[in-house]
Design an enzyme around this catalytic site. Sequence first.
Site, PDB file in Angstrom:
ATOM      1  N   GLU A  55       0.816  -1.202   0.000  1.00 47.93           N
ATOM      2  CA  GLU A  55       0.000   0.000   0.000  1.00 47.93           C
ATOM      3  C   GLU A  55       0.859   1.266   0.000  1.00 47.93           C
ATOM      4  O   GLU A  55       0.532   2.248  -0.678  1.00 47.93           O
ATOM      5  CB  GLU A  55      -0.922   0.010   1.232  1.00 47.93           C
ATOM      6  CG  GLU A  55      -1.922  -1.143   1.273  1.00 47.93           C
ATOM      7  CD  GLU A  55      -1.416  -2.350   2.025  1.00 47.93           C
ATOM      8  OE1 GLU A  55      -2.233  -3.013   2.683  1.00 47.93           O
ATOM      9  OE2 GLU A  55      -0.187  -2.626   1.952  1.00 47.93           O
ATOM     10  N   CYS A  77      -2.717  -3.826   7.144  1.00 50.47           N
ATOM     11  CA  CYS A  77      -2.375  -4.040   8.547  1.00 50.47           C
ATOM     12  C   CYS A  77      -2.820  -2.849   9.391  1.00 50.47           C
ATOM     13  O   CYS A  77      -2.878  -1.712   8.927  1.00 50.47           O
ATOM     14  CB  CYS A  77      -0.878  -4.281   8.702  1.00 50.47           C
ATOM     15  SG  CYS A  77       0.170  -2.932   8.124  1.00 50.47           S
ATOM     16  N   CYS A  86      -0.677   0.189   7.582  1.00 48.33           N
ATOM     17  CA  CYS A  86      -1.083   0.585   6.238  1.00 48.33           C
ATOM     18  C   CYS A  86      -2.506   1.144   6.225  1.00 48.33           C
ATOM     19  O   CYS A  86      -2.838   1.993   5.395  1.00 48.33           O
ATOM     20  CB  CYS A  86      -0.978  -0.603   5.280  1.00 48.33           C
ATOM     21  SG  CYS A  86       0.733  -1.102   4.964  1.00 48.33           S
ATOM     22  N   TRP A 172      23.820 -35.921 -12.606  1.00 48.43           N
ATOM     23  CA  TRP A 172      22.544 -35.233 -12.466  1.00 48.43           C
ATOM     24  C   TRP A 172      21.471 -36.106 -13.103  1.00 48.43           C
ATOM     25  O   TRP A 172      21.651 -36.619 -14.208  1.00 48.43           O
ATOM     26  CB  TRP A 172      22.565 -33.874 -13.160  1.00 48.43           C
ATOM     27  CG  TRP A 172      23.530 -32.918 -12.550  1.00 48.43           C
ATOM     28  CD1 TRP A 172      24.782 -32.625 -12.968  1.00 48.43           C
ATOM     29  CD2 TRP A 172      23.290 -32.104 -11.399  1.00 48.43           C
ATOM     30  NE1 TRP A 172      25.346 -31.664 -12.166  1.00 48.43           N
ATOM     31  CE2 TRP A 172      24.450 -31.328 -11.192  1.00 48.43           C
ATOM     32  CE3 TRP A 172      22.195 -31.952 -10.552  1.00 48.43           C
ATOM     33  CZ2 TRP A 172      24.534 -30.411 -10.149  1.00 48.43           C
ATOM     34  CZ3 TRP A 172      22.293 -31.038  -9.521  1.00 48.43           C
ATOM     35  CH2 TRP A 172      23.462 -30.281  -9.329  1.00 48.43           C
ATOM     36  N   THR A 198      22.497 -36.639   2.871  1.00 51.74           N
ATOM     37  CA  THR A 198      22.610 -35.869   1.629  1.00 51.74           C
ATOM     38  C   THR A 198      23.844 -34.974   1.664  1.00 51.74           C
ATOM     39  O   THR A 198      24.547 -34.820   0.668  1.00 51.74           O
ATOM     40  CB  THR A 198      21.343 -35.015   1.424  1.00 51.74           C
ATOM     41  OG1 THR A 198      20.205 -35.887   1.321  1.00 51.74           O
ATOM     42  CG2 THR A 198      21.435 -34.180   0.154  1.00 51.74           C
ATOM     43  N   LEU A 206      23.081 -25.834  -0.992  1.00 50.76           N
ATOM     44  CA  LEU A 206      21.671 -25.463  -0.804  1.00 50.76           C
ATOM     45  C   LEU A 206      21.454 -23.962  -0.754  1.00 50.76           C
ATOM     46  O   LEU A 206      20.683 -23.450   0.062  1.00 50.76           O
ATOM     47  CB  LEU A 206      21.095 -26.126   0.455  1.00 50.76           C
ATOM     48  CG  LEU A 206      21.048 -27.659   0.461  1.00 50.76           C
ATOM     49  CD1 LEU A 206      20.336 -28.176   1.697  1.00 50.76           C
ATOM     50  CD2 LEU A 206      20.375 -28.213  -0.801  1.00 50.76           C
ATOM     51  N   GLU A 318      14.847 -30.845   0.597  1.00 54.76           N
ATOM     52  CA  GLU A 318      15.691 -31.439  -0.439  1.00 54.76           C
ATOM     53  C   GLU A 318      16.528 -32.505   0.245  1.00 54.76           C
ATOM     54  O   GLU A 318      17.556 -32.205   0.842  1.00 54.76           O
ATOM     55  CB  GLU A 318      16.577 -30.392  -1.110  1.00 54.76           C
ATOM     56  CG  GLU A 318      15.816 -29.333  -1.886  1.00 54.76           C
ATOM     57  CD  GLU A 318      16.733 -28.528  -2.789  1.00 54.76           C
ATOM     58  OE1 GLU A 318      17.616 -29.130  -3.435  1.00 54.76           O
ATOM     59  OE2 GLU A 318      16.564 -27.298  -2.841  1.00 54.76           O
ATOM     60  N   GLY A 320      17.180 -37.131   0.866  1.00 56.41           N
ATOM     61  CA  GLY A 320      17.097 -38.482   0.351  1.00 56.41           C
ATOM     62  C   GLY A 320      15.762 -39.117   0.680  1.00 56.41           C
ATOM     63  O   GLY A 320      14.882 -38.495   1.299  1.00 56.41           O
ATOM     64  N   PRO A 321      15.593 -40.387   0.296  1.00 55.83           N
ATOM     65  CA  PRO A 321      14.292 -41.050   0.471  1.00 55.83           C
ATOM     66  C   PRO A 321      13.874 -41.253   1.917  1.00 55.83           C
ATOM     67  O   PRO A 321      12.683 -41.307   2.218  1.00 55.83           O
ATOM     68  CB  PRO A 321      14.490 -42.393  -0.244  1.00 55.83           C
ATOM     69  CG  PRO A 321      15.964 -42.600  -0.297  1.00 55.83           C
ATOM     70  CD  PRO A 321      16.570 -41.244  -0.407  1.00 55.83           C
TER      71      PRO A 321
END
Length: 385
Positions: A55, A77, A86, A172, A198, A206, A318, A320-321
């Site tokens: 705003e 707000c 705002c 990859w 990982t 990351l 992100e 692993g399984p």
Amino acid sequence: MDPHFDTRMMARALQLARRGKYWAAPNPHVGCVLTRDDHVIGEGFTQPAGGNHAEIEALRAAEDATGATAYVTLEPCSHQGRTGPCADALIEAGVSRVVVAMRDPNPLVGGQGLEKLRAAGVQVECGLLESEAREVIPGFIARMSRGRGRVRAKLAMSLDGRTAMASGESQWITGPAARQDVQRLRAMSCAIVTGVGTVLADDCALTVRRDELGASEDAADLMVRSAQGLPRFIGYPTDSRQPLRVVLDSNFQTPPTAKILDNTAPTLLCHDVSAETPAAITATAVDRLPLARDENGIDLVALMEHLAARQCNEILVESGPRLAGALLQAGLLDELIIYMAPTLMGDRARPLLQLPLDSMSQKVSLEVADVRRVGQDWRFTVIPA
């Protein structure tokens, strides 16, 4: 008057709101359009934390908003935070009408901004394109309504559902376009969660690699804005923040030299409450969070509550399984974003998720929310049923 003018202006405000998704956190990204006599006189969207709200940006662009109508994607707000309320700014600017897509989901403040506007004699309408507005800030809504943000797991697999070779080799699986898409997921996240496995296998950083984000502005939108003499907005800011990196490492296996412990982004190392911190880790600048353990590992619910306390709206996993499977079984995943490459990795490669299921009655049902091609790969967005 165009009977669809209000809808078109709110749609534009929603479009603006999306431009703040890479930098507004922990605030919700909001868009605002100011009009007078059916003409746009100002626009704005949420700036980085501590900066102007949507705003205020729109009011500055308009210079004079007397008698204007404001279209805002979230209730203005009414409280003092890093910036002023705002709602007060709209009243002081002489705005005569405010159209809001949705109320603030924060139970401590929801509705107060609308009431303040009405008490000042401003005509207020709420609910226009509300469902669309809710889709813009799902993480903020989740944190306000249930006490933890939206949690999404990013996974990459081959056509036969494998994520890494038996040796752990995984780079990859997908192509450059899919990896660029992941950078955008990271850029809009408040925290990225991974497991120590990982980290040990990939020595991952990351971080958001800004040179891989790519362009986001629509050419037609730029042409329209240029013709109207409006300022150009950039979709992926070069000064976008780095999300918090969260490593689940019960017994401090992360090497002190790991990329994830460098100073390019903040890091939180989560460990068993009984584990003794190595001197090499103590010497680093990372935060540490002791968490209780059960038979399934670190308390994941407590982790998500901690991240909510850190005002993390969007959480990306992100991993692993094993960790991804544990989060799914714990009911903590809101979405799985799965990139599938047109390759085969064989039956000895590792599976997508570690799920100890023994019968068809235990199968996990998923709702497919979106499927699209990303370069030579496919991206599936699925929601646990």
